[in-house]
Design a protein around this motif. Structure first.
Motif, PDB file in Angstrom:
ATOM      1  N   TYR A 209    -111.592  27.651  59.626  1.00  0.00           N
ATOM      2  CA  TYR A 209    -111.243  28.611  60.689  1.00  0.00           C
ATOM      3  C   TYR A 209    -112.127  28.439  61.918  1.00  0.00           C
ATOM      4  N   SER A 210    -113.423  28.266  61.697  1.00  0.00           N
ATOM      5  CA  SER A 210    -114.357  28.192  62.827  1.00  0.00           C
ATOM      6  C   SER A 210    -114.056  27.011  63.738  1.00  0.00           C
ATOM      7  N   ARG A 211    -113.463  25.922  63.204  1.00  0.00           N
ATOM      8  CA  ARG A 211    -113.136  24.755  64.025  1.00  0.00           C
ATOM      9  C   ARG A 211    -111.986  25.059  64.989  1.00  0.00           C
ATOM     10  N   ILE A 212    -111.104  25.974  64.611  1.00  0.00           N
ATOM     11  CA  ILE A 212    -110.047  26.416  65.525  1.00  0.00           C
ATOM     12  C   ILE A 212    -110.595  27.462  66.491  1.00  0.00           C
ATOM     13  N   ARG A 213    -111.359  28.407  65.957  1.00  0.00           N
ATOM     14  CA  ARG A 213    -111.891  29.498  66.781  1.00  0.00           C
ATOM     15  C   ARG A 213    -112.819  28.997  67.882  1.00  0.00           C
ATOM     16  N   LEU A 214    -113.479  27.863  67.677  1.00  0.00           N
ATOM     17  CA  LEU A 214    -114.412  27.377  68.699  1.00  0.00           C
ATOM     18  C   LEU A 214    -113.700  27.055  70.006  1.00  0.00           C
ATOM     19  N   TRP A 215    -112.375  26.772  69.945  1.00  0.00           N
ATOM     20  CA  TRP A 215    -111.643  26.519  71.185  1.00  0.00           C
ATOM     21  C   TRP A 215    -111.537  27.780  72.028  1.00  0.00           C
ATOM     22  N   GLY A 216    -111.612  28.941  71.389  1.00  0.00           N
ATOM     23  CA  GLY A 216    -111.711  30.171  72.161  1.00  0.00           C
ATOM     24  C   GLY A 216    -113.001  30.225  72.960  1.00  0.00           C
ATOM     25  N   SER A 217    -114.064  29.759  72.352  1.00  0.00           N
ATOM     26  CA  SER A 217    -115.350  29.729  73.045  1.00  0.00           C
ATOM     27  C   SER A 217    -115.320  28.751  74.218  1.00  0.00           C
TER      28      SER A 217
END
Length: 375
Positions: A126-134
């Motif tokens: 999940y964190s690998r997808i969420r980092l694009w939000g960052s």
């Protein structure tokens, strides 16, 4: 697995936050509002975050139509926010903040569940997808900060409207995941209430609210604080971006931590670092090295806390209640954020920056104590 389409949604969703967090308070100050009025205006989206996610989460769990709900929320948020172009008086802006945020807050809890459903047994990614939000957040704070320095804060509402339109487009590109078989309403409600009585859940929810309350001075007045210390808007955007760069690094490295460290321990560590961060920002932000260190701590105070909280909800609520579980997390975050924005506005006006941040630090310490005692 629609990896890039999900990442694209997170990019634009958090790109909007990159405009709201650092610059919305500056825009309201540009319009001539006092700190107390700014705090009230910023509290309204947080108040809607208390109300809207639970409604949308219940509807998503009941119907299974999470993606259409999110798309309609994106569309209605565009319509509501566009009203800011018509007038900028206090009551009108309060209505605009309420309207757009009520629908905008339908998006993230639904997409958190959609993303986790697409990931299936690969939830740790999940964190690998969420980092694009960052990354989206960084792009906005850097680019918009430079544009506002070059031109005027008068362009701010139009820039936010463009990003909202891109969020709508991104939501239309995401495919629906496989549907989960829905249970009857009474069974759904009773199962959700049983989940809330599990050990550690009440303490977790209280800690979430206190953590977001502690962010009140940061999200509401950090940019105003730094501008008063002589930093330019481009520099302020850079400081916000630095915090999110640290958050991205955290997202890339957190998978081993999730395997080796318990979720309550990660949450408590994040809260203790938040308490330190608020003291540094309130007392020593004029010293560049201290300010840079405080912004690097964003990796813990937002990044680590958020990832641990998302996984905590996923582990403690079953598949039929994931939407309501994520929505409850968002609701408690909104409640804490609304109270934080309100207290920050009044405290900033009457007490000043340092006492406002010290209150935030105490709130974070209290949250850590709650989790440590009740874990």
């Amino acid at each position: 697995m629609p990896w890039w389409r999900l990442s694209n949604f997170y990019f634009w969703y958090f790109a909007l936050l990159g405009g709201v967090g650092p610059f919305l308070a500056l825009y309201f100050e540009h319009l001539g509002f006092s700190p107390a009025r700014i705090g009230e205006l910023l509290a309204m989206p947080m108040l809607m975050r208390c109300l809207a996610p639970s409604l949308w989460g219940w509807l998503g769990d009941r119907t299974g139509q999470r993606l259409p709900i999110a798309r309609w929320g994106a569309f209605c948020s565009v319509l509501a926010f566009s009203a800011i172009l018509l007038r900028q008086d206090y009551l009108w802006l309060m209505l605009v903040m309420a309207g757009y945020s009520f629908f905008w807050h339908a998006l993230l809890p639904q997409f958190e569940v959609i993303t986790l459903q697409h990931l299936g047994d690969q939830a740790a990614r999940y964190s690998r997808i969420r980092l694009w939000g960052s990354i989206g957040f960084i792009c906005t704070v850097v680019i918009l900060g430079a544009l506002l320095d070059r031109w005027s804060l008068d362009i701010y509402p139009l820039a936010m409207l463009v990003i909202l339109l891109l969020i709508l487009l991104a939501s239309l590109l995401v495919p629906a995941p496989a549907r989960v078989v829905q249970r009857h309403g009474a069974e759904l409600a009773s199962g959700f209430l049983r989940s809330l009585r599990r050990p550690g859940i009440p303490a977790f929810l209280l800690a979430v609210a206190l953590m977001q309350l502690s962010h009140g001075p940061y999200y509401s007045f950090l940019s105003i604080h730094l501008e008063s210390l002589g930093y330019s808007r481009a520099q302020i955007g850079g400081f916000w971006a630095l915090g999110v760069v640290a958050e991205i690094v955290l997202f890339l490295l957190i998978q081993p931590l999730l395997r080796r460290v318990s979720l309550p321990a990660l949450l408590i560590a994040s809260l203790l670092l938040a308490a330190l961060r608020w003291v540094l920002l309130g007392s020593l932000a004029e010293q560049l090295p201290v300010l840079l260190l405080a912004q690097l701590l964003h990796a813990a105070t937002f990044g680590c806390f958020h990832v641990a909280a998302i996984h905590f909800v996923q582990q403690h609520f079953d598949a039929a209640h994931q939407g309501q579980g994520q929505a409850l997390y968002a609701t408690l975050s909104g409640l804490g954020g609304a109270l934080g924005a309100l207290y920050a506005g009044y405290a900033w006006q009457t007490l000043g920056p340092l006492p406002s941040f010290l209150i935030a630090s105490v709130a974070a310490l209290l949250a850590a104590a709650v989790l440590a005692v009740r874990r």
